[in-house]
Design a protein around this motif. Sequence first.
Motif, short mmCIF file in Angstrom:
data_model
loop_
_atom_site.label_atom_id
_atom_site.label_comp_id
_atom_site.label_asym_id
_atom_site.label_seq_id
_atom_site.Cartn_x
_atom_site.Cartn_y
_atom_site.Cartn_z
N THR A 55 0.72 -0.98 0.07
CA THR A 55 0.12 -0.18 -0.25
C THR A 55 0.82 1.38 0.33
N GLU A 56 2.25 1.20 0.86
CA GLU A 56 2.83 2.33 0.63
C GLU A 56 3.61 2.43 0.07
N LEU A 57 4.24 1.80 -0.71
CA LEU A 57 5.12 1.37 -2.08
C LEU A 57 3.94 2.04 -3.23
N THR A 89 11.09 -7.36 -5.98
CA THR A 89 10.97 -7.06 -7.59
C THR A 89 9.79 -6.60 -7.57
N GLY A 90 8.55 -5.90 -6.58
CA GLY A 90 7.45 -5.27 -7.40
C GLY A 90 8.03 -3.70 -7.30
N ALA A 91 8.42 -3.95 -6.72
CA ALA A 91 9.31 -1.76 -5.69
C ALA A 91 10.21 -1.76 -7.52
N THR A 92 10.64 -2.56 -7.74
CA THR A 92 12.38 -2.41 -8.59
C THR A 92 11.59 -2.16 -9.82
N GLY A 93 10.59 -2.86 -10.24
CA GLY A 93 10.09 -3.57 -11.03
C GLY A 93 9.74 -1.98 -12.24
N PHE A 94 9.96 -1.51 -11.36
CA PHE A 94 9.28 0.09 -12.84
C PHE A 94 10.66 1.58 -12.46
N PHE A 95 11.80 0.85 -12.14
CA PHE A 95 12.59 1.48 -12.27
C PHE A 95 13.17 2.55 -13.48
N SER A 96 12.79 1.01 -14.29
CA SER A 96 13.01 2.11 -15.71
C SER A 96 12.18 3.09 -16.32
N LEU A 116 2.81 -7.92 -11.80
CA LEU A 116 4.50 -7.97 -11.64
C LEU A 116 4.77 -8.71 -10.90
N ALA A 117 4.99 -8.71 -9.68
CA ALA A 117 5.04 -9.06 -8.26
C ALA A 117 5.01 -10.86 -8.08
N ALA A 118 3.03 -10.83 -8.34
CA ALA A 118 2.75 -12.56 -8.93
C ALA A 118 3.34 -12.52 -9.42
N LYS A 119 3.72 -12.40 -9.94
CA LYS A 119 4.93 -13.32 -11.41
C LYS A 119 5.85 -14.11 -10.60
N THR A 120 6.69 -13.43 -9.34
CA THR A 120 7.67 -13.90 -8.32
C THR A 120 7.46 -14.80 -7.51
N SER A 121 8.03 -15.65 -7.39
CA SER A 121 7.81 -16.36 -5.51
C SER A 121 7.24 -16.99 -5.80
N GLY A 122 6.65 -18.58 -6.27
CA GLY A 122 5.24 -19.20 -6.04
C GLY A 122 4.84 -18.56 -6.74
N GLU A 132 22.96 8.11 -13.73
CA GLU A 132 22.85 6.36 -13.62
C GLU A 132 23.24 6.43 -11.87
N GLU A 133 23.89 6.46 -11.12
CA GLU A 133 24.35 6.58 -9.92
C GLU A 133 22.96 7.56 -9.11
N GLU A 134 22.61 8.42 -9.12
CA GLU A 134 21.86 9.17 -8.98
C GLU A 134 20.50 8.55 -8.92
N GLN A 135 20.05 8.17 -10.54
CA GLN A 135 18.91 7.74 -10.42
C GLN A 135 18.36 6.62 -9.54
N VAL A 136 19.50 5.80 -9.60
CA VAL A 136 19.53 4.68 -8.18
C VAL A 136 19.65 5.40 -7.13
N ASP A 137 19.85 6.18 -6.85
CA ASP A 137 20.17 6.44 -5.05
C ASP A 137 18.69 6.89 -5.28
N LYS A 138 18.01 7.83 -5.68
CA LYS A 138 17.25 8.77 -5.54
C LYS A 138 15.63 7.71 -5.66
N PHE A 139 16.58 7.03 -6.44
CA PHE A 139 14.63 5.60 -6.08
C PHE A 139 14.90 5.01 -5.03
N LEU A 140 16.00 4.91 -4.98
CA LEU A 140 16.29 3.90 -3.71
C LEU A 140 15.51 5.22 -2.25
N SER A 141 15.76 6.31 -2.47
CA SER A 141 15.38 6.78 -0.88
C SER A 141 14.23 7.02 -0.91
N ILE A 142 13.12 7.16 -2.27
CA ILE A 142 11.66 7.03 -1.99
C ILE A 142 11.07 5.94 -1.90
#
Length: 227
Positions: free
Chosen positions: A94-96, A139-146, A114-120, A157-167
């Motif tokens: 919900t928060e993500l 998987t669900g959270a990072t699947g929309f990084f692109s 997307l998340a439902a396709k992973t882990s059984g 690229e590094e700033e994109q990754v770190d900003k995405f993680l900070s969100i």
Amino acid sequence: MSSFSVPSSPSSPSSSKPTAGQARAEQARAQSAAAASGEAKKSNPAMADQKTDWAKMQAESRLEVNQGLVQAMFGKLDQRDAKAMQIFYQEVVTELEAVLREQLDDPEFSFEKLAAKTSGVEGQEDYWSPEKTAERIVTGATGFFSTFQKQNPHLSEEEQVDKFLSIITPAVDKGIGQAIEILEGFSVFDGSIKENALSTQEQVHQQLAAWRERMLPAKQDEASASE
């Protein structure tokens, strides 16, 4: 989103863990009610007794409902852990979804498919294990990084990754905290339920860190070479 829904009344964090302000307000209301009851008894003892009896019946009824709800959700030992992990997963998702809808400017955003396709497959014995629950969250959270990258081309690229993680990381932690409050409100946050929740939290953070390393292999190589 998971189809599982948490009843709002007994599971609400605010009702299970009142703040100091709420506690003081409740105490004031109780004192006021007690004073009013005393006055009522002086003027009409019979009516005051009826009100007291009715209040007791209401309190007992609420207690029975809450106890029945907890029993229905967590009464069966073989379902306790799965029910708790469903609450855990739902609160984090919900928060993500809330933060990613805002960041991606997509009010219909959902990563459940997307998340439902992973882990059984749901229903399998280990579907709600800490490992697979954490994997679905990451998987669900990072699947929309692109998509996030395309919307932020001015960042490296590094700033994109770190900003995405900070969100997404604070959203994960907020959802975990809310799930813990709900489980504590049900008085079931102990034993294996607590162990599974804390293990899932740890594994989510570990998997997010591992994802960052995969996304920035060149940076990791440079760091290793400089050591």
